[in-house]
Motif scaffolding. Sequence first.
Motif, mmCIF file in Angstrom:
data_model
loop_
_atom_site.group_PDB
_atom_site.id
_atom_site.type_symbol
_atom_site.label_atom_id
_atom_site.label_comp_id
_atom_site.label_asym_id
_atom_site.label_seq_id
_atom_site.Cartn_x
_atom_site.Cartn_y
_atom_site.Cartn_z
ATOM 1 N N GLY A 21 -82.082 80.942 2.178
ATOM 2 C CA GLY A 21 -81.252 81.921 2.611
ATOM 3 C C GLY A 21 -81.917 82.630 3.936
ATOM 4 O O GLY A 21 -81.469 82.861 4.822
ATOM 5 N N ASN A 29 -77.146 82.614 11.245
ATOM 6 C CA ASN A 29 -76.337 83.817 10.673
ATOM 7 C C ASN A 29 -76.867 85.070 10.754
ATOM 8 O O ASN A 29 -77.980 85.338 11.361
ATOM 9 N N ASN A 32 -78.700 90.250 8.308
ATOM 10 C CA ASN A 32 -78.522 90.714 6.954
ATOM 11 C C ASN A 32 -77.553 89.951 6.053
ATOM 12 O O ASN A 32 -76.976 90.636 5.135
ATOM 13 N N SER A 33 -77.499 88.800 6.271
ATOM 14 C CA SER A 33 -76.499 88.171 5.278
ATOM 15 C C SER A 33 -77.129 86.594 5.391
ATOM 16 O O SER A 33 -76.095 85.713 5.533
ATOM 17 N N ILE A 35 -77.735 84.372 2.421
ATOM 18 C CA ILE A 35 -77.028 84.069 1.263
ATOM 19 C C ILE A 35 -76.406 85.414 0.716
ATOM 20 O O ILE A 35 -77.128 85.975 -0.123
ATOM 21 N N CYS A 36 -75.399 85.969 0.947
ATOM 22 C CA CYS A 36 -74.819 87.221 0.887
ATOM 23 C C CYS A 36 -73.367 87.091 0.276
ATOM 24 O O CYS A 36 -72.563 86.681 0.913
ATOM 25 N N VAL A 37 -73.315 87.212 -1.275
ATOM 26 C CA VAL A 37 -71.793 87.019 -1.977
ATOM 27 C C VAL A 37 -70.830 87.964 -1.272
ATOM 28 O O VAL A 37 -69.845 87.645 -0.907
ATOM 29 N N SER A 38 -71.283 89.431 -0.825
ATOM 30 C CA SER A 38 -70.263 90.239 -0.280
ATOM 31 C C SER A 38 -70.029 89.926 1.018
ATOM 32 O O SER A 38 -68.777 90.145 1.467
ATOM 33 N N CYS A 39 -70.860 89.367 1.959
ATOM 34 C CA CYS A 39 -70.575 88.817 3.020
ATOM 35 C C CYS A 39 -69.665 87.879 3.134
ATOM 36 O O CYS A 39 -68.859 87.790 4.079
#
Length: 120
Positions: A21, A29, A32-33, A35-39
Amino acid sequence: MLRDRHFWMVVAAGLFLGGLGALLAVWGNPENSGICVSCFMENSAGALGMHDNPRMQYLRPELIGFVLGAAASALLFREFRSRGGGAPCRASLRECSSLSAVPSSSAAPSSSSCAWLPAT
């Protein structure tokens, strides 16, 4: 507990994914993202045209990699089992149509609200 092999496998996997990540953020990337599921959800919704933010309208390649990798892993280790029953698509359509066609006089859907689907 510290001698348990599975414990150390989970710790190693967590360290690997955390490092991945951080590397994703370094390799391009947004910061702030990693490995971000919401992103991922927001980017996927934008790729499908569900919002107008041009910065968030692309399907991220690592999301496709996660899905294909999980499917390949499940097939490789023989853990892929369909659990949907006999007709999961028909049942889902029936549920969606019955929720939108609930008669105002009753809280429960009637059998006539899904007349275009065969009864189960």
